[in-house]
Design a protein around this motif. Structure first.
Motif, PDB file in Angstrom:
ATOM      1  N   VAL A 169       0.717  -1.279  -0.122  1.00 12.40           N
ATOM      2  CA  VAL A 169       0.002   0.083   0.203  1.00 12.40           C
ATOM      3  C   VAL A 169       0.942   1.219   0.062  1.00 12.40           C
ATOM      4  O   VAL A 169       1.858   1.249   0.759  1.00 12.40           O
ATOM      5  CB  VAL A 169      -0.851  -0.038   1.038  1.00 12.40           C
ATOM      6  CG1 VAL A 169      -1.947   1.318   1.193  1.00 12.40           C
ATOM      7  CG2 VAL A 169      -1.834  -1.351   1.488  1.00 12.40           C
ATOM      8  N   PHE A 170       0.649   2.155  -0.811  1.00 11.86           N
ATOM      9  CA  PHE A 170       1.485   3.267  -0.947  1.00 11.86           C
ATOM     10  C   PHE A 170       0.400   4.528  -0.823  1.00 11.86           C
ATOM     11  O   PHE A 170      -0.457   4.841  -1.375  1.00 11.86           O
ATOM     12  CB  PHE A 170       2.211   3.387  -2.387  1.00 11.86           C
ATOM     13  CG  PHE A 170       2.776   2.099  -2.680  1.00 11.86           C
ATOM     14  CD1 PHE A 170       3.884   1.736  -2.039  1.00 11.86           C
ATOM     15  CD2 PHE A 170       2.297   1.250  -3.599  1.00 11.86           C
ATOM     16  CE1 PHE A 170       4.849   0.794  -2.219  1.00 11.86           C
ATOM     17  CE2 PHE A 170       2.989   0.037  -3.523  1.00 11.86           C
ATOM     18  CZ  PHE A 170       4.235  -0.119  -3.146  1.00 11.86           C
ATOM     19  N   PRO A 171       1.008   5.454   0.081  1.00 17.86           N
ATOM     20  CA  PRO A 171       0.169   6.691   0.570  1.00 17.86           C
ATOM     21  C   PRO A 171      -0.236   7.514  -0.744  1.00 17.86           C
ATOM     22  O   PRO A 171       0.744   7.818  -1.339  1.00 17.86           O
ATOM     23  CB  PRO A 171       1.040   7.215   1.740  1.00 17.86           C
ATOM     24  CG  PRO A 171       2.102   6.862   1.390  1.00 17.86           C
ATOM     25  CD  PRO A 171       2.226   5.395   0.960  1.00 17.86           C
ATOM     26  N   VAL A 172      -1.382   7.911  -0.553  1.00 15.88           N
ATOM     27  CA  VAL A 172      -1.979   8.923  -1.565  1.00 15.88           C
ATOM     28  C   VAL A 172      -1.391  10.390  -1.474  1.00 15.88           C
ATOM     29  O   VAL A 172      -1.089  10.935  -0.516  1.00 15.88           O
ATOM     30  CB  VAL A 172      -3.507   9.088  -1.062  1.00 15.88           C
ATOM     31  CG1 VAL A 172      -4.022  10.404  -1.872  1.00 15.88           C
ATOM     32  CG2 VAL A 172      -4.364   7.960  -1.147  1.00 15.88           C
ATOM     33  N   LYS A 173      -0.794  10.700  -2.401  1.00 10.90           N
ATOM     34  CA  LYS A 173      -0.176  12.115  -2.650  1.00 10.90           C
ATOM     35  C   LYS A 173      -0.715  12.690  -3.782  1.00 10.90           C
ATOM     36  O   LYS A 173      -0.737  12.022  -5.283  1.00 10.90           O
ATOM     37  CB  LYS A 173       1.301  11.709  -2.736  1.00 10.90           C
ATOM     38  CG  LYS A 173       1.994  11.453  -1.432  1.00 10.90           C
ATOM     39  CD  LYS A 173       3.593  11.780  -1.526  1.00 10.90           C
ATOM     40  CE  LYS A 173       4.066  10.852  -0.220  1.00 10.90           C
ATOM     41  NZ  LYS A 173       5.115   9.982  -0.612  1.00 10.90           N
ATOM     42  N   ILE A 174      -0.621  13.946  -3.943  1.00  8.14           N
ATOM     43  CA  ILE A 174      -1.133  14.730  -4.968  1.00  8.14           C
ATOM     44  C   ILE A 174       0.017  15.574  -5.510  1.00  8.14           C
ATOM     45  O   ILE A 174       0.383  16.643  -4.740  1.00  8.14           O
ATOM     46  CB  ILE A 174      -2.585  15.354  -4.727  1.00  8.14           C
ATOM     47  CG1 ILE A 174      -3.435  14.620  -4.438  1.00  8.14           C
ATOM     48  CG2 ILE A 174      -2.994  15.999  -6.288  1.00  8.14           C
ATOM     49  CD1 ILE A 174      -4.857  14.977  -4.163  1.00  8.14           C
ATOM     50  N   LYS A 175       0.660  15.482  -6.604  1.00  8.40           N
ATOM     51  CA  LYS A 175       1.646  16.208  -7.154  1.00  8.40           C
ATOM     52  C   LYS A 175       1.544  16.862  -8.524  1.00  8.40           C
ATOM     53  O   LYS A 175       1.048  15.800  -9.404  1.00  8.40           O
ATOM     54  CB  LYS A 175       3.008  15.281  -7.167  1.00  8.40           C
ATOM     55  CG  LYS A 175       3.882  15.651  -6.016  1.00  8.40           C
ATOM     56  CD  LYS A 175       5.320  15.038  -6.383  1.00  8.40           C
ATOM     57  CE  LYS A 175       6.010  14.418  -4.928  1.00  8.40           C
ATOM     58  NZ  LYS A 175       7.094  13.492  -5.096  1.00  8.40           N
ATOM     59  N   ARG A 176       1.432  18.069  -8.443  1.00 11.32           N
ATOM     60  CA  ARG A 176       1.021  18.520  -9.823  1.00 11.32           C
ATOM     61  C   ARG A 176      -0.066  17.894 -10.438  1.00 11.32           C
ATOM     62  O   ARG A 176       0.316  17.511 -11.653  1.00 11.32           O
ATOM     63  CB  ARG A 176       2.437  18.643 -10.848  1.00 11.32           C
ATOM     64  CG  ARG A 176       3.397  19.497 -10.258  1.00 11.32           C
ATOM     65  CD  ARG A 176       4.485  19.775 -11.276  1.00 11.32           C
ATOM     66  NE  ARG A 176       5.875  19.784 -10.670  1.00 11.32           N
ATOM     67  CZ  ARG A 176       6.581  18.608 -10.602  1.00 11.32           C
ATOM     68  NH1 ARG A 176       6.325  17.753 -11.495  1.00 11.32           N
ATOM     69  NH2 ARG A 176       7.763  18.491 -10.006  1.00 11.32           N
ATOM     70  N   ASN A 177      -1.020  17.834  -9.766  1.00 10.74           N
ATOM     71  CA  ASN A 177      -2.302  17.557 -10.566  1.00 10.74           C
ATOM     72  C   ASN A 177      -2.514  15.969 -10.408  1.00 10.74           C
ATOM     73  O   ASN A 177      -3.425  15.646 -11.220  1.00 10.74           O
ATOM     74  CB  ASN A 177      -2.948  18.188 -11.551  1.00 10.74           C
ATOM     75  CG  ASN A 177      -3.699  19.374 -11.167  1.00 10.74           C
ATOM     76  OD1 ASN A 177      -3.838  19.691 -10.173  1.00 10.74           O
ATOM     77  ND2 ASN A 177      -3.635  20.375 -12.101  1.00 10.74           N
ATOM     78  N   ARG A 178      -1.479  15.314 -10.248  1.00  7.90           N
ATOM     79  CA  ARG A 178      -1.241  13.853 -10.576  1.00  7.90           C
ATOM     80  C   ARG A 178      -1.441  13.344  -9.217  1.00  7.90           C
ATOM     81  O   ARG A 178      -1.051  13.545  -8.222  1.00  7.90           O
ATOM     82  CB  ARG A 178      -0.062  13.667 -11.013  1.00  7.90           C
ATOM     83  CG  ARG A 178       0.191  13.898 -12.567  1.00  7.90           C
ATOM     84  CD  ARG A 178       1.148  12.987 -13.293  1.00  7.90           C
ATOM     85  NE  ARG A 178       0.854  11.423 -13.247  1.00  7.90           N
ATOM     86  CZ  ARG A 178       1.921  10.757 -13.389  1.00  7.90           C
ATOM     87  NH1 ARG A 178       3.171  11.365 -13.974  1.00  7.90           N
ATOM     88  NH2 ARG A 178       1.932   9.447 -13.252  1.00  7.90           N
ATOM     89  N   ILE A 179      -2.389  12.239  -9.236  1.00  8.11           N
ATOM     90  CA  ILE A 179      -2.863  11.600  -7.928  1.00  8.11           C
ATOM     91  C   ILE A 179      -2.135  10.062  -7.773  1.00  8.11           C
ATOM     92  O   ILE A 179      -2.227   9.246  -8.768  1.00  8.11           O
ATOM     93  CB  ILE A 179      -4.250  11.406  -7.938  1.00  8.11           C
ATOM     94  CG1 ILE A 179      -4.917  12.641  -7.950  1.00  8.11           C
ATOM     95  CG2 ILE A 179      -4.593  10.445  -6.677  1.00  8.11           C
ATOM     96  CD1 ILE A 179      -6.321  12.825  -8.780  1.00  8.11           C
ATOM     97  N   LYS A 180      -1.243  10.126  -7.034  1.00  4.90           N
ATOM     98  CA  LYS A 180      -0.247   8.744  -6.869  1.00  4.90           C
ATOM     99  C   LYS A 180      -0.677   8.189  -5.406  1.00  4.90           C
ATOM    100  O   LYS A 180      -1.371   8.634  -4.566  1.00  4.90           O
ATOM    101  CB  LYS A 180       1.168   9.375  -6.756  1.00  4.90           C
ATOM    102  CG  LYS A 180       1.666   9.839  -7.932  1.00  4.90           C
ATOM    103  CD  LYS A 180       3.249   9.593  -8.058  1.00  4.90           C
ATOM    104  CE  LYS A 180       3.793  10.064  -9.298  1.00  4.90           C
ATOM    105  NZ  LYS A 180       5.239  10.489  -9.322  1.00  4.90           N
TER     106      LYS A 180
END
Ligand code: GLC
Length: 471
Positions: free
Chosen positions: A399-410
């Motif tokens: 499981v990899f934590p949700v991150k939003i970077k430059r409008n990209r949702i990781k």
């Protein structure tokens, strides 16, 4: 290279927990890599296989056990939908009763009947390995962890791999009892099966890389860290895969409507179905928090219990399926009485409902104190159900934590580090916040669904490990 994989459980014929899923699926993946592998399992009463699919390999194979000559019948069938031989050890004296384990909570809590059951399985497995000229006996957990010791003691030319699925269960029994069963001469009061396996197996692995590191510490070593450290050079972690013939929303026969990441909208039919089943009416707006788990301390139920009265005030519904520790069974059964519109609990094992929770819930809760690998969070992600889990053991590797970077949702889930009620609650609140942002939520679901949960990579690692052991 001939491998015999032996364990106390094997899905779908004899399942209590995740161990069964691994024993039932890893060999299939190995077979497709052209590894000659068979599974050995006790012929428990719960193992229901049609007569036409069974072949008697040999009757009354003698073994010396419990101070006398005992024997077992060896049957052969195949794991469902595969060409993996499943060898069943039949003996009514040791494999009696309705369950896989003698102890109903599978706790290896000291019952001598449990010891006799699995030491008999271990003894029979060595006999089978000799008969079939196997190269490696691949043992799982404490139940078969004395095999490496017994093989070394007799100087048989069979190598051993011990896979640790859970250090919490070690199989500790009175030396007197074990000595009587095996004809050994263990000194002292007690014999710890898992510890002896750790000290004597040719190689050891755990079911995720993070857990392999954690168990070298006092916090997670369950008292065996000293011995594990000694074997550090022969200890690795290989993450479990999923049997995608069983866990796949695209083909799952238990779902109301099947779906994939391309038509994730169809997941909502399953949510409606689940809500109607559990609460008599459906409301797509309310997020469902699901749990499918053994009710064991390991899984963080004390945290859930601690925050429950606050949690249940949130705009959500809570659905739990599982069995195990009586204190949790009672707590959740009482909670249903208090909050019938928001809380639904089924104590027991129900494969169909399990799949329907994975398919119908929005979030999957897994605040484990320790988690060797964890299959629940992986299955949940495959079904677009977003995990809210503690960053520990195999959860960290999947499981990899949700991150939003430059409008990209990781990322594909919500993680917290500290084992505390506060951190768990904050993590759930964070997930509930994201749930409101439909587009972002959908991307998080898709990120999870697109992840590779197959056994392919890990089966290759097991194959190389077998080769290394035989080198
Ligand atoms: C045990 C562990 C779990 C793991 C499973 C299969 O049940 O608790 O983390 O996924 O074994 O290896």
């Amino acid at each position: 290279m001939k491998i015999l994989l032996v364990g106390s459980e094997c899905a779908p014929v004899a399942k209590v927990g995740g161990l069964a899923d691994v024993v039932g699926s890893l060999p299939k993946a190995l077979k497709s890599l052209r590894v000659d592998v068979s599974v050995i399992l006790p012929f428990y009463k719960v193992v229901k296989i049609k007569k036409s699919k069974l072949r008697l390999v040999k009757r009354r194979i003698p073994v010396f056990f419990n101070q006398k000559e005992e024997s077992f019948n060896l049957w052969k069938t195949f794991l469902p939908k595969s060409r993996v031989p499943l060898l069943l050890v039949e003996n009514n004296k040791y494999f009696f009763g309705k369950g896989v384990y003698v102890e109903s909570d599978a706790s290896s809590g000291g019952s001598e009947k449990e010891a006799a059951r699995f030491l008999f399985l271990s003894t029979a497995s060595i006999e089978i390995a000799k008969m079939m000229k196997a190269d490696i006996l691949h043992c799982q957990d404490w139940h078969t962890a004395l095999i490496p010791y017994l093989i070394k003691k007799e100087s048989y030319k069979i190598k051993t791999l011990l896979t640790i699925h859970n250090l919490g269960y070690q199989g500790i029994y009175k030396s007197k009892a074990v000595n009587k069963l095996l004809g050994t001469r263990f000194p002292g009061k007690q014999v710890n099966c898992l510890k002896l396996g750790i000290l004597t197996a040719d190689f050891i692995n755990t079911v995720s890389p993070s857990y392999a590191k954690e168990i070298l510490t006092r916090k997670y070593g369950a008292g065996l860290q000293k011995y594990l450290k000694r074997r550090k050079k022969h200890l690795i972690g290989i993450v479990n895969g999923l049997d995608l013939e069983v866990f796949n929303p695209k083909t799952d026969p238990f779902l109301k409507k099947r779906y994939s990441w391309k038509n994730i909208k169809d997941k909502s039919y399953n949510k409606i179905y689940l809500q109607k089943k559990c609460f008599k009416k459906a409301n797509l707006k309310i997020p469902i928090l699901g749990i499918v788990s053994r009710l064991a301390d390991q899984k963080g139920f004390d945290l859930i219990k601690g925050i429950f009265r606050y949690l249940i005030k949130e705009e959500l519904q809570f659905i739990l399926l599982g069995k195990g520790s009586k204190k949790y069974e009672k707590f959740f059964q009482q909670s249903v009485k208090r909050f019938p519109e928001k809380c639904c609990v089924k104590i027991g094992f129900d494969e169909k409902l399990a799949h329907q929770i994975y398919g119908g819930a929005d979030m999957f809760l897994m605040p484990s104190f320790f988690e060797p690998c964890g299959l629940g969070q992986q299955i949940a992600m495959k079904y677009g159900t977003v995990p809210v889990a503690r960053a520990v053991g195999g959860i960290k590797n999947t499981v990899f934590p949700v991150k939003i970077k430059r409008n990209r949702i990781k990322g594909n889930g919500f993680l917290f580090n500290r084992y505390s009620q506060k951190d768990l609650f904050e993590s759930i609140k964070k997930a509930l916040g994201f749930y409101e942002k439909k587009d972002i939520w959908k991307q998080i679901q898709i990120n999870g669904m697109k992840q590779d949960f197959s056994w392919k990579k890990s089966a290759k690692k097991y194959k190389s490990l077998y080769k290394k052991i035989l080198d």
